[in-house]
Each structure stands twice: as C-alpha cells, then as structure tokens.
Design a protein around this motif. Structure first.
Motif, short mmCIF file in Angstrom:
data_model
loop_
_atom_site.label_atom_id
_atom_site.label_comp_id
_atom_site.label_asym_id
_atom_site.label_seq_id
_atom_site.Cartn_x
_atom_site.Cartn_y
_atom_site.Cartn_z
N PHE A 197 0.85 -1.19 0.00
CA PHE A 197 0.00 0.00 0.00
C PHE A 197 0.89 1.24 0.00
O PHE A 197 1.84 1.34 0.79
N VAL A 198 0.58 2.19 -0.88
CA VAL A 198 1.26 3.49 -0.87
C VAL A 198 0.27 4.58 -1.26
O VAL A 198 -0.68 4.34 -2.00
N ASP A 199 0.50 5.76 -0.75
CA ASP A 199 -0.16 6.98 -1.22
C ASP A 199 0.81 8.11 -0.90
O ASP A 199 0.73 8.73 0.16
N ILE A 200 1.74 8.33 -1.82
CA ILE A 200 2.84 9.26 -1.61
C ILE A 200 2.57 10.54 -2.38
O ILE A 200 2.20 10.51 -3.55
N VAL A 201 2.78 11.67 -1.71
CA VAL A 201 2.60 12.97 -2.35
C VAL A 201 3.84 13.80 -2.11
O VAL A 201 4.30 13.96 -0.97
N THR A 218 -1.36 -3.71 7.98
CA THR A 218 -2.35 -4.78 7.99
C THR A 218 -2.09 -5.78 6.86
O THR A 218 -2.14 -7.00 7.06
N ARG A 219 -1.80 -5.27 5.67
CA ARG A 219 -1.55 -6.17 4.54
C ARG A 219 -0.24 -6.93 4.71
O ARG A 219 -0.16 -8.12 4.36
N PRO A 224 -6.45 -8.39 8.67
CA PRO A 224 -6.80 -8.03 10.04
C PRO A 224 -6.51 -9.12 11.06
O PRO A 224 -6.03 -8.83 12.17
N MET A 225 -6.79 -10.37 10.73
CA MET A 225 -6.54 -11.44 11.69
C MET A 225 -5.05 -11.64 11.94
O MET A 225 -4.64 -12.05 13.03
#
Length: 259
Positions: A197-201, A218-219, A224-225
């Motif tokens: 997961f990324v969301d880079i600005v 989480t990933r 989640p478990m």
C-alpha cells in the motif's frame, strides 16, 4: 484527514487492541502490564518491539506524543504517537493516531520527510486500487468512510508493466517525462512494487506517505486477523522492514523531486 472507522473490538481487550494495532509503541509500553499478555509474544514481545523501534531503527519521541494514551482513549480523545529518526541525512517523522468511540476504533499512520526547498516535480504515487470500484466495495464491507482523489490533474504511465499494475501516478502537465525518468530509479521502482500500500505525495516542502486505515501494516501482516502476530519475532521483523522500506522510498523520492 479522512474519516475512519476501523476494526471492531469489544470487552476488556479494547485498550490493548487499540495500543497494539494502533502502532504507537509508547502506548504498548505503558499498557503491556495491563494485559498485553493475551497477545502472542505478550509483554516480552511488546518490549522487543519497543527495542526494535528505538534501538534498532533509532526513533525518538517528539512533542505531541500522548503522555497517557489509555486515558486519552477512555476520554474519547485521540491517542497520538509522534516519533522521528534520521535516514541518509533526512529526518523521517512517523505519526500514529488512534481514536476509540463507542464500538469502533480508527487508526491513522503517516510518514513524512521535510524538504529544504519546494519539490520541483509535482508527484503523487498511489496504490492502483485507490479510487477503484473494488476498493469502494471493500471499504463499504469494512465500514470505512474514505475520501480520496488524485492531488494532480494528469495520470501518466511508465511502460513498466509490473509498476503500472501496482500503482497509479499523477502529476501536472509538462512534468510527465520528468516523472517517468524518476520512476526508473531502481530503488524507487523496487519498493513501489514490494510495498502492498502506498499513497505518496511530493508537494511544497514535504514528501508524505499517508495511510489513514493502517493498510500497509495490515496487509504486511496478512490481513486483520494477522495483526494478532504483531508482537511475535516474525511480526516485529515485518514492522522493522516496513519502516526501513518507507524511509528509503521517501528519501529517494525527496531527492529525485527536489534536487
């Protein structure tokens, strides 16, 4: 910050779950005697995670960190951890904010690098799933309220099949060639493919990775478990890798966009 509604917890374990899943290790350190033993790894794991983040990674607490996170959470306030480390001459700030209201817990994490000069290349790199119909359906099923939109007007591709499949890239008109050249950097390319997961600005005076639902960790933990394994040796090593990978990526992007 996006509105966040996270994983549901109940009963006496809620504060410990918030502390551990929230990612704020000071919260864990203060609360481990109160019940962290129910987690795989227990109090020894909490101490090992604290050691990994401070001694191994070099994080130091910053102003704004909650002094009594458990009390803040009970009072309906946001429990906040703000840490900083130095990597390759850059200061990396890491913030984790955890809020518990009623039956819901929300967790936000973010990393950022301050720039000495404004970024000369406007850039956003986000996971390909963000903004998609599938992501929206998944958010609905998980009771997440997400508000996400591209920060810049032009979406561009690199021609690298694996990279273009993993992320979506946004910039402004006239900067497409610069962005494509930047993303050929082997370090940036490898980490963008590896991180789930990324969301880079990159804009103004900072490069930031925002993770309003703690999806990256989480990933990495397998969902989640899998978060229950956070205090095991394997879980701690995944967190160490995550912090190092994010720091390396942000520093590489900071250098490429501002030099």
């Amino acid at each position: 910050m996006a509105d966040m509604v996270g994983v549901f917890f109940s009963g006496i374990g809620v504060l410990i779950a918030v502390a551990i899943i929230g990612g704020g290790f000071f919260m864990m350190n203060r609360m481990q005697k109160a019940g962290a033993s129910f987690m795989p790894g227990g109090p020894d794991g909490a101490r090992a995670l604290t050691h990994a983040l401070t001694s191994r990674l070099g994080y130091v607490s910053q102003q704004g960190t909650s002094q009594d996170p458990a009390a803040d959470i009970r009072a309906g306030k946001t429990a906040r951890t703000h840490m900083q480390r130095h990597v390759q001459g850059f200061a990396i700030d890491w913030v984790s904010e955890t809020t518990y209201r009623g039956t819901s817990t929300s967790v936000m994490t973010a990393w950022s690098v301050k720039l000495a000069h404004p970024a000369r290349i406007p850039l956003q790199i986000a996971s390909a799933s963000l903004g998609s119909i599938a992501q929206g359906a998944g958010d609905f099923l998980m009771s997440k309220s997400r508000s996400w939109a591209p920060r810049f007007t032009i979406e561009t591709k690199t021609g690298d099949e694996a990279l273009d499949r993993a992320v979506q890239i946004f910039t402004e008109p006239g900067f497409e060639v610069h962005v494509q050249r930047l993303l050929r950097d082997p370090t940036i390319r490898q980490l963008l493919v590896q991180l789930p997961f990324v969301d880079i600005v990159a804009t103004d005076r900072s490069v930031t990775l925002q993770d309003p639902f703690q999806e990256l960790l989480t990933r990495l933990m397998g969902g989640p478990m899998g978060m229950i394994q956070m205090l095991t040796p394997q879980g701690i090593e995944k967190q160490v890798w995550m912090h190092d990978a994010v720091a390396t990526l942000l520093v590489a992007v900071a250098r490429a966009t501002s030099s």
